[in-house]
Scaffold this active site. Sequence first.
Site, PDB file in Angstrom:
ATOM      1  N   SER A 112       0.817  -1.210   0.000  1.00 28.99           N
ATOM      2  CA  SER A 112       0.000   0.000   0.000  1.00 28.99           C
ATOM      3  C   SER A 112       0.855   1.267   0.000  1.00 28.99           C
ATOM      4  CB  SER A 112      -0.921   0.006   1.229  1.00 28.99           C
ATOM      5  OG  SER A 112      -1.854  -1.048   1.173  1.00 28.99           O
TER       6      SER A 112
ATOM      7  N   GLY B  90     -25.200 -26.679   0.753  1.00 28.17           N
ATOM      8  CA  GLY B  90     -23.992 -27.506   0.719  1.00 28.17           C
ATOM      9  C   GLY B  90     -23.400 -27.654  -0.666  1.00 28.17           C
TER      10      GLY B  90
ATOM     11  N   GLU C 112      -4.882  -3.433  -6.606  1.00 28.47           N
ATOM     12  CA  GLU C 112      -5.098  -2.044  -7.040  1.00 28.47           C
ATOM     13  C   GLU C 112      -5.536  -1.162  -5.878  1.00 28.47           C
ATOM     14  OE1 GLU C 112      -3.933  -1.880 -10.135  1.00 28.47           O
ATOM     15  OE2 GLU C 112      -3.831  -4.014  -9.749  1.00 28.47           O
TER      16      GLU C 112
ATOM     17  N   GLN D 151     -39.682 -16.629   1.029  1.00 27.63           N
ATOM     18  CA  GLN D 151     -39.361 -15.217   1.220  1.00 27.63           C
ATOM     19  C   GLN D 151     -37.891 -14.989   1.557  1.00 27.63           C
ATOM     20  OE1 GLN D 151     -40.837 -12.884   4.723  1.00 27.63           O
ATOM     21  NE2 GLN D 151     -42.040 -11.798   3.175  1.00 27.63           N
TER      22      GLN D 151
END
Length: 379
Positions: free
Chosen positions: A130, A338, A361, A277
Site C-alpha cells: 500500500s 452444501g 489495485e 421469502q
Amino acid sequence: MDFSFNEEQKMFQAMARDFAKREIEPLAAQWDEDEKFPYEVIKKMADVGLCAVGLPEEYGGSGDELSFVILSEEIAHASAGLAVIVFCNAGLAAYPITLHGTEDQKGRFIPRTVEGAISAFALTEATAGSDPAAIQTTYVQKDEGYVLSGTKTFITNGAEADWVITFATKDRALGYRGISAFIVEKGTPGFSVGKLERKTGIHPSSTAELIFDNCNVPKENLIGEEGRGFRISLEAIDASRVTVGAQALGIAQAALDAAVDYAKQREQFGQVIARFQAIQWMIADMATEIDAARLLTYRAAWLMTRQEPHLKEAAMAKLYASEVAHRVCHKAVQIFGGYGYTRDFAVERYARDQRITELYEGTSEMQRWTIARQVLGIK
C-alpha cells in the site's frame, strides 16, 4: 447526466458477451482446476480485435475506456482469472506507455499488445504494498542505460510477460522523488522469474516473483523522465481501479445469475426455493446492490472517457463493487447450500475469485482513504 451505452457500445457488449459465452465460459472451470494460463483464448481474442480495446487507434487499438470496462465485465462474468490477465495487460501495464511513453515506445509495444503479447506491471515488493514509495529496488545509471537490482512480488502475468513495466529508485532516501519507470523485456540479462504464488482464486493468471540481478536496461526503455515513476505508477493504478470494479461486477452478476437459476429449480418442502421469502429477499438485495455498483462503475468509466477528474469516483466504484461482489457471492453460496461449497458448481469459484478484488489495485481501506481525502480536501 447520461452515461448509457450508444448503439456501437451496445453492439460491442453483445459481441463480447457472445465471445465470452462461447469461448471462455466452457473452459473456465478447467483453467481454474489446472491453474492453466489460457494462451489459446487470448490468441482468439486478438484475432477478433478484443486485445485492441482501449488502446490508441493510431497503434492498432480501438474503442475507449468505457468499451474496455464493458469488456472487463463480460470476460469476468465467464472467468475472473482471464479478466485480470486482460486488464493488467491492456490496462494497467499499458497505461504508462500510452500516457507517458515516447513515440518509439508506443510503436514498439502497443501493436504487440493488440496482437496478443503479454505484459505485466511490477510495482509491489515485500515491504512496499500500500506504500509504493517504500520500494527497495534500485537502479544505477550507466552510459549505455540503467542497471536494476531488486525483487518484485505478487506480479500478475509475471511468468508469461513479454515485457514488464517496473519501478526502481536511484536513492531510497529520496522516497517517491527517486522513483523511475522502465520497460524490461523478456530475455534481458539479469531479469528472471522467481517463485510462483499458490493463490486462493483467479488461478488462470500467474502471480510471480520477479528478480532483477544487475539487470541491464537500455536508456530508450526509460518511461518519461527520471524521478517521475511514482506519479506514473499512481496514474496507472487510478485508471485501472475502474476495471477492477468491472471485474467485481462480472463476478457478482455471474453469482446472481447462477443463484436465480438454481432457486427456480431446487425444490424443498414441496416447492421451488424461489417461492420462499428468505430466498427472495436475498435475491432482491443482490440485484439491488449489483445495480448500484454498476452505476458507480460506469459513471467512473464515463468520466474517464470524457477525460474529466475521476479519482474519487474510481475509488468509490472499486470499493463498492468489490464489497458488493463479496456479499453477493456469500449469498449465492448460501442459496446453493452444501452444493455451493463444492466444485461441482461455479459459485464456489466465484467466491474464491472475488476476494482478490478487495485487495489489489489498493485495498478497500486504501480506497476509503482516497475517498475521504478527496471529500475533505486534504492533499
